[in-house]
Design a protein around this motif. Sequence first.
Motif: not given
Length: 668
Positions: A582-594, A621-625
């Motif tokens: 809706a806004t085009g904003q980044e919500i979160y970045t998942f980091v864990g893969h190498s 990944w839990d999308v909510t938490t």
Amino acid sequence: MLCCLNPDCLNPLNPDRITNCQSCGAPLIPLLRGHYRIIQVLSDEGGFGRTYLAEDVDKLKEPCVVKQLAPKVQGTWALKKAVESFQQEAQRLQELGKHSQIPTLLAYFEEDNYLYLVQEFIDGQTLLKELRQQGTYHETKIRQLLLDLLPVLKFIHERGVIHRDIKPQNIMRRFAEPQFTIRSNYSSVSGHKRRETKEELVLIDFGASKQLSATVRTKPGTTIGTRGYSPLEQLQDGEAHPASDLFSLGATCFHLISGVSPGALWAENGYSWVSSWQQYLKRPISQDLAEIFDKLLKKDIQERYQSADEVLIDLAPQLPSPQSPTLRRRLLAGTAIILLGFGGFWYINSFYPLNLTAENNFLMKTLNGHSNVVTSVAVSSTSNGITLASGSFDTTLKLWNLTTGKEIVTIEGNAASVYSVATSPDGRIVANGNGHNTIKLWNLVTGQEIRTLYGHSSLVESVAISPDSKMLASGSFDGTIKLWELPSGNEIATLNSHSSAVKSVAFGPNGQTLASGSEDKTIKLWNLKNKQVIRTFKGHSQPIRSVAISPILSESPLSKEGLVGILASSSADNTIKLWDIATGQEIYTFVGHSYSVNSVAFTSDGKILASGSSDHTIKLWDVTTKREIRTLKGHSKEVTSLAFSPNGNILVSGCADGTINLWRVVRW
């Protein structure tokens, strides 16, 4: 300075503002065809013309290369062949120049009874010059060379072209930073480039290349290629196949790692050197690379590698079992592993600790059947139950019963590698994109072909079918997205906005929006009613590998465009990002893969996101938490693709080793 275009001129450089060459008296041409200013001679082709460095005054004096054909040959047939070869080089560059490792054709024309070909300037140097400056290559550098060039050969071979003259002189390493500066009274131009600057190998000189039919034959008594680098069937019989280029690549690698010219060995011993090449090495190499050299350099074409894919498979050998002493030593010390990418021509050469879990409580079953990389998987409910579709580099499309794990049918109607697969939600159609630039539609229940869709000019990297099963979207290496009507197959529209290959496409839950991810590192969201870009998402530092849209969850209220949901994207930068549509904003970045994250997929309720990576693992990944739920280990090579079952209880993963794993998704 002005450069004389008389190919016989001994001193072609002249001061500005004079009309005739001071050396030969020929009229000087200030601007060839009105906008190419010739700066200097790069090479003299010895009776066939010259190659010049020039600048295009209509493009801010951008450097370019001008090749001139002025053959000094006897007889009509010889002249005709020289002209044909020159024209063919222009045609090949026109067809292949979209690839970043092949020079782009800028112009082809005749002026003053000479033919000219203008192409992209590569700011770099040939591997022969690099060899003379830096000395022989170490094994790691040879492996990287193979990983860099084999995808280029795969690219040209799939388009029916054989290079026929691969050697260190015809491979350039593009400098990572601009090195070359054109200086004249009017300009100082440095490092103009068509693409983002990066160090990479570029395959040049397509003058000897031919379009591939069953075989390629020259006129009896003629040869095209270079003695020592070209195989027996090419020099003796005038035949050329993809395997012929692979011999030349092997001879090139031998030259670079040994410092000994295959041409010199050929002059002394003919082809006997290919069976004793190891005696010329200054240092020993590993057994697996020696075996690859042996097979590349087979004198008999039938015993040689037949495709670039076959070599790439051997460059990413099967890992030994966890119980083996070799693996135990590697677990302690770390080891260099060459990882094979899928479809998008990306590769990794690095060190990382191996960690294979022998027992995995979540792995339900492994499906074996494909003989090459599994590039894509898709799942749909059909009248026969839940059907899994899988596509592979082995050119087949397989349908499986997801409940039993039994293969239903193998579809062999693709003449090239299958890069992408999608199934329709109504359970009637399975679509696949392939290396022949087409999309094939099949009956998902019977496996019968429905039709073939033509329109893309390069391989089809991704396909997706809308939620109402009435529209197909396809993303291609040619940088375009096409929309097709189902089941008729009529083309609806072509979407142009990405500047590089489109790697992934995904429909929104309402079927009126489409997300696309590209090698240009951006994700675009499209309004399918007016066929316009709604917004562009930027944030990844490397090319996009996969996109997916959550069917339900949203981080914000409905936008004025009526958009809702979360977009997930994965990238070669090893991360996954969540974006608010809706806004085009980044919500979160998942980091864990190498390593590169090749695929992402949401469960049908949007609560879980799965990611598959070149580090051989899958993460949930839990999308909510925004927390990692667990890591699934069991694949021995890169995870290339993911898909959830309709109820979200089973996760399907495709792997570069040709297997498909079925995983139990445990809810909490």
